[in-house]
Design a protein around this motif. Structure first.
Motif, PDB file in Angstrom:
ATOM      1  N   LEU A   8     -26.905  39.154  49.465  1.00  0.00           N
ATOM      2  CA  LEU A   8     -25.519  38.699  49.572  1.00  0.00           C
ATOM      3  C   LEU A   8     -25.359  37.458  48.705  1.00  0.00           C
ATOM      4  O   LEU A   8     -26.132  36.499  48.845  1.00  0.00           O
ATOM      5  N   VAL A   9     -24.369  37.474  47.801  1.00  0.00           N
ATOM      6  CA  VAL A   9     -24.025  36.262  47.053  1.00  0.00           C
ATOM      7  C   VAL A   9     -22.700  35.766  47.621  1.00  0.00           C
ATOM      8  O   VAL A   9     -21.625  36.291  47.293  1.00  0.00           O
ATOM      9  N   ALA A  10     -22.806  34.785  48.516  1.00  0.00           N
ATOM     10  CA  ALA A  10     -21.603  34.217  49.146  1.00  0.00           C
ATOM     11  C   ALA A  10     -20.997  33.233  48.147  1.00  0.00           C
ATOM     12  O   ALA A  10     -21.648  32.275  47.750  1.00  0.00           O
ATOM     13  N   GLY A  11     -19.761  33.501  47.733  1.00  0.00           N
ATOM     14  CA  GLY A  11     -19.161  32.754  46.624  1.00  0.00           C
ATOM     15  C   GLY A  11     -19.467  33.470  45.316  1.00  0.00           C
ATOM     16  O   GLY A  11     -19.540  32.864  44.259  1.00  0.00           O
ATOM     17  N   GLY A  12     -19.656  34.769  45.381  1.00  0.00           N
ATOM     18  CA  GLY A  12     -20.112  35.561  44.234  1.00  0.00           C
ATOM     19  C   GLY A  12     -19.104  35.717  43.110  1.00  0.00           C
ATOM     20  O   GLY A  12     -19.461  36.146  42.012  1.00  0.00           O
ATOM     21  N   ALA A  13     -17.848  35.331  43.344  1.00  0.00           N
ATOM     22  CA  ALA A  13     -16.848  35.398  42.266  1.00  0.00           C
ATOM     23  C   ALA A  13     -16.755  34.060  41.534  1.00  0.00           C
ATOM     24  O   ALA A  13     -16.032  33.936  40.542  1.00  0.00           O
ATOM     25  N   GLY A  14     -17.497  33.109  42.000  1.00  0.00           N
ATOM     26  CA  GLY A  14     -17.405  31.752  41.438  1.00  0.00           C
ATOM     27  C   GLY A  14     -18.224  31.588  40.169  1.00  0.00           C
ATOM     28  O   GLY A  14     -18.874  32.527  39.689  1.00  0.00           O
ATOM     29  N   TYR A  15     -18.199  30.363  39.648  1.00  0.00           N
ATOM     30  CA  TYR A  15     -18.840  30.065  38.360  1.00  0.00           C
ATOM     31  C   TYR A  15     -20.350  30.344  38.423  1.00  0.00           C
ATOM     32  O   TYR A  15     -20.864  31.192  37.686  1.00  0.00           O
ATOM     33  N   ILE A  16     -21.059  29.686  39.319  1.00  0.00           N
ATOM     34  CA  ILE A  16     -22.516  29.867  39.367  1.00  0.00           C
ATOM     35  C   ILE A  16     -22.859  31.182  40.064  1.00  0.00           C
ATOM     36  O   ILE A  16     -23.784  31.899  39.670  1.00  0.00           O
ATOM     37  N   GLY A  17     -22.040  31.546  41.067  1.00  0.00           N
ATOM     38  CA  GLY A  17     -22.271  32.797  41.794  1.00  0.00           C
ATOM     39  C   GLY A  17     -22.220  34.013  40.895  1.00  0.00           C
ATOM     40  O   GLY A  17     -23.076  34.907  40.979  1.00  0.00           O
ATOM     41  N   SER A  18     -21.239  34.058  39.995  1.00  0.00           N
ATOM     42  CA  SER A  18     -21.084  35.238  39.129  1.00  0.00           C
ATOM     43  C   SER A  18     -22.232  35.328  38.115  1.00  0.00           C
ATOM     44  O   SER A  18     -22.778  36.404  37.860  1.00  0.00           O
ATOM     45  N   HIS A  19     -22.638  34.179  37.596  1.00  0.00           N
ATOM     46  CA  HIS A  19     -23.775  34.189  36.657  1.00  0.00           C
ATOM     47  C   HIS A  19     -25.071  34.574  37.372  1.00  0.00           C
ATOM     48  O   HIS A  19     -25.937  35.245  36.800  1.00  0.00           O
ATOM     49  N   THR A  20     -25.186  34.170  38.632  1.00  0.00           N
ATOM     50  CA  THR A  20     -26.377  34.543  39.416  1.00  0.00           C
ATOM     51  C   THR A  20     -26.361  36.027  39.738  1.00  0.00           C
ATOM     52  O   THR A  20     -27.402  36.694  39.692  1.00  0.00           O
ATOM     53  N   ALA A  21     -25.178  36.578  40.003  1.00  0.00           N
ATOM     54  CA  ALA A  21     -25.077  38.021  40.278  1.00  0.00           C
ATOM     55  C   ALA A  21     -25.612  38.819  39.079  1.00  0.00           C
ATOM     56  O   ALA A  21     -26.388  39.772  39.237  1.00  0.00           O
ATOM     57  N   VAL A  22     -25.258  38.394  37.879  1.00  0.00           N
ATOM     58  CA  VAL A  22     -25.744  39.072  36.663  1.00  0.00           C
ATOM     59  C   VAL A  22     -27.269  39.039  36.603  1.00  0.00           C
ATOM     60  O   VAL A  22     -27.929  40.065  36.380  1.00  0.00           O
ATOM     61  N   GLU A  23     -27.843  37.884  36.837  1.00  0.00           N
ATOM     62  CA  GLU A  23     -29.312  37.752  36.732  1.00  0.00           C
ATOM     63  C   GLU A  23     -30.019  38.485  37.872  1.00  0.00           C
ATOM     64  O   GLU A  23     -31.119  39.019  37.685  1.00  0.00           O
ATOM     65  N   LEU A  24     -29.400  38.566  39.044  1.00  0.00           N
ATOM     66  CA  LEU A  24     -29.985  39.337  40.159  1.00  0.00           C
ATOM     67  C   LEU A  24     -30.032  40.821  39.784  1.00  0.00           C
ATOM     68  O   LEU A  24     -31.051  41.499  39.983  1.00  0.00           O
ATOM     69  N   ILE A  25     -28.946  41.304  39.212  1.00  0.00           N
ATOM     70  CA  ILE A  25     -28.891  42.716  38.801  1.00  0.00           C
ATOM     71  C   ILE A  25     -29.939  42.975  37.725  1.00  0.00           C
ATOM     72  O   ILE A  25     -30.704  43.937  37.776  1.00  0.00           O
ATOM     73  N   ASN A  26     -30.017  42.051  36.772  1.00  0.00           N
ATOM     74  CA  ASN A  26     -31.027  42.196  35.705  1.00  0.00           C
ATOM     75  C   ASN A  26     -32.450  42.239  36.272  1.00  0.00           C
ATOM     76  O   ASN A  26     -33.347  42.847  35.694  1.00  0.00           O
ATOM     77  N   ALA A  27     -32.623  41.591  37.432  1.00  0.00           N
ATOM     78  CA  ALA A  27     -33.975  41.529  38.047  1.00  0.00           C
ATOM     79  C   ALA A  27     -34.216  42.687  39.011  1.00  0.00           C
ATOM     80  O   ALA A  27     -35.258  42.741  39.673  1.00  0.00           O
ATOM     81  N   GLY A  28     -33.234  43.592  39.145  1.00  0.00           N
ATOM     82  CA  GLY A  28     -33.439  44.784  39.970  1.00  0.00           C
ATOM     83  C   GLY A  28     -32.953  44.686  41.399  1.00  0.00           C
ATOM     84  O   GLY A  28     -33.286  45.518  42.244  1.00  0.00           O
ATOM     85  N   TYR A  29     -32.152  43.669  41.697  1.00  0.00           N
ATOM     86  CA  TYR A  29     -31.584  43.558  43.047  1.00  0.00           C
ATOM     87  C   TYR A  29     -30.233  44.277  43.111  1.00  0.00           C
ATOM     88  O   TYR A  29     -29.557  44.419  42.089  1.00  0.00           O
ATOM     89  N   GLU A  30     -29.849  44.683  44.345  1.00  0.00           N
ATOM     90  CA  GLU A  30     -28.480  45.133  44.560  1.00  0.00           C
ATOM     91  C   GLU A  30     -27.687  43.932  45.080  1.00  0.00           C
ATOM     92  O   GLU A  30     -28.143  43.246  45.995  1.00  0.00           O
ATOM     93  N   VAL A  31     -26.560  43.668  44.477  1.00  0.00           N
ATOM     94  CA  VAL A  31     -25.764  42.490  44.850  1.00  0.00           C
ATOM     95  C   VAL A  31     -24.567  42.913  45.685  1.00  0.00           C
ATOM     96  O   VAL A  31     -23.860  43.859  45.349  1.00  0.00           O
ATOM     97  N   ILE A  32     -24.401  42.211  46.812  1.00  0.00           N
ATOM     98  CA  ILE A  32     -23.161  42.311  47.588  1.00  0.00           C
ATOM     99  C   ILE A  32     -22.473  40.954  47.411  1.00  0.00           C
ATOM    100  O   ILE A  32     -23.036  39.926  47.797  1.00  0.00           O
TER     101      ILE A  32
END
Ligand code: WQD
Length: 342
Positions: A8-32
């Motif tokens: 879960l990326v709480a605040g996932g639409a935000g500045y750091i949250g959105s960039h972290t979502a990209v890197e989580l996906i790149n690392a093979g995680y599923e992001v909510i």
């Protein structure tokens, strides 16, 4: 049904949250991703899809509202971990409206940790800030530096949040957590498909620089050049947001894979290099190829003189070190500004 570990990326639409979502996906995680969109827009998920090819599941949730948090976790509780960015972060606004900050920033953490206990979600990475150090007595500042009385309600919410986390993890030994103390996040993803979307007049330096350069603002005010620094302007540790995002992937993986040494760990996330406001301006002019219109004015209330990170602990224990330069960050910030204003 993917068998990738869900974060879960709480605040996932935000500045750091959105960039972290990209890197989580790149690392093979599923992001909510979940966000209340108070300081972000859901269009960011289109950018994430264009970058990663993945349509991120995203829900509108105000993490300071118990009923919304309970409903969210009732639906999504098979999570390997949570990265909690969802907080208000404008220092000046926190001085004008402290109760908003104490409610939003503290209640969101409390409600999330209650749900972690309820659903056995064991791992939490928390977005903290170098603000907790105030003006350090020694530089670079290490994680062992004394926590100084907060200069703003925003900074105080970070200090109190770390204590809430520490005490709750101690009382619930099945849980593990990492607090990441950011220095000054700047820049944008190289694609210019995601970046910082400050609402209204930017409080932070770099968005104000790029908005001035693109003609949205008449000129940048430099808040003081009479500090006890080489060129008189304040010094900060400006870290590229993509480096910061990658550190979050390492931190949450450390917990998911049970590699942590203690139930509660704290790391500085900076470059280890201090840069003055005037140096940021000079570097921006170099990478953008244009002169910036700025004026030296009086100091800003609450500003500390200088701070930059001792990054050895994160380098040695997390195995993370910032890779991108100040020029990379300012070039990406400028590219993003030009893209969103085109
Ligand atoms: C940087 C320097 C200003 C604007 C805050 C929070 C921190 C984090 C980042 C959330 C200072 C100068 C700025 C301007 C200027 N927040 N400046 N003219 O205050 O170091 O940190 O934002 O994650 O927790 O405390 O960042 O970008 O506001 O200021 O001269 O128009 O730029 O005086 O020296 P700050 P900032």
């Amino acid at each position: 049904m993917s068998n990738q570990p869900k974060i879960l990326v709480a605040g996932g639409a935000g500045y750091i949250g959105s960039h972290t979502a990209v890197e989580l996906i790149n690392a093979g995680y599923e992001v909510i991703a979940a966000d209340n969109y108070s300081n972000s827009e859901s269009q960011v998920f289109e950018g994430i899809k264009e970058i990663t090819g993945v349509e991120v599941i995203h829900e509108q949730v105000d993490f300071a509202v118990a009923s919304e948090v309970e409903a969210f976790f009732e639906k999504y509780n098979d999570l390997s971990g949570i990265i909690h960015f969802a907080a208000s972060k404008a220092v000046g606004e926190s001085v004008e409206n402290p109760l908003l900050y104490y409610r939003n920033n503290l209640l969101s953490l409390i409600l999330i940790m209650e749900q972690m206990i309820k659903y056995d979600i064991l791992n939490l990475v928390f977005s903290s800030s170098c603000t907790v150090y105030g003006q350090p007595d020694e530089l670079p500042v290490t994680e062992q530096a004394p926590i100084q009385p907060a200069e703003s309600p925003y900074g105080n919410t970070k200090q109190i949040s770390e204590e809430i986390m520490r005490d709750t993890l101690k009382a619930n030994p099945q849980l593990k957590g990492i607090a990441l103390r950011y220095f000054n996040p700047i820049g944008a993803h190289e694609s210019a498909l995601i970046g910082e979307l400050p609402t209204g007049v930017p409080a932070n330096l770099v968005p104000f620089v790029t908005q001035t350069a693109i003609g949205l603002r008449d000129k940048l005010k430099v808040f003081g050049d009479d500090y006890n620094t080489p060129d008189g302007s304040c010094i900060r540790d400006y870290i590229h947001v993509v480096d910061l995002a990658k550190a979050h992937v390492i931190a949450v993986s450390r917990l998911v894979e049970n590699k942590n040494n203690d139930a509660y760990e704290v790391f500085n996330l900076g470059t280890g290099t201090g840069t003055s406001v005037l140096e940021v301006i000079q570097t921006f002019e170099k990478v953008s190829g244009q002169k910036l219109n700025y004026e030296i004015v009086g100091r800003r209330e609450g500003d500390i003189e200088q701070v930059w990170a001792d990054t050895r602990y994160a380098n040695d224990v997390l195995g993370w070190k910032s890779q991108l330069t100040l020029e990379d960050a300012l070039r990406s910030a400028w590219k993003w500004e030009q893209k969103i204003r085109s």
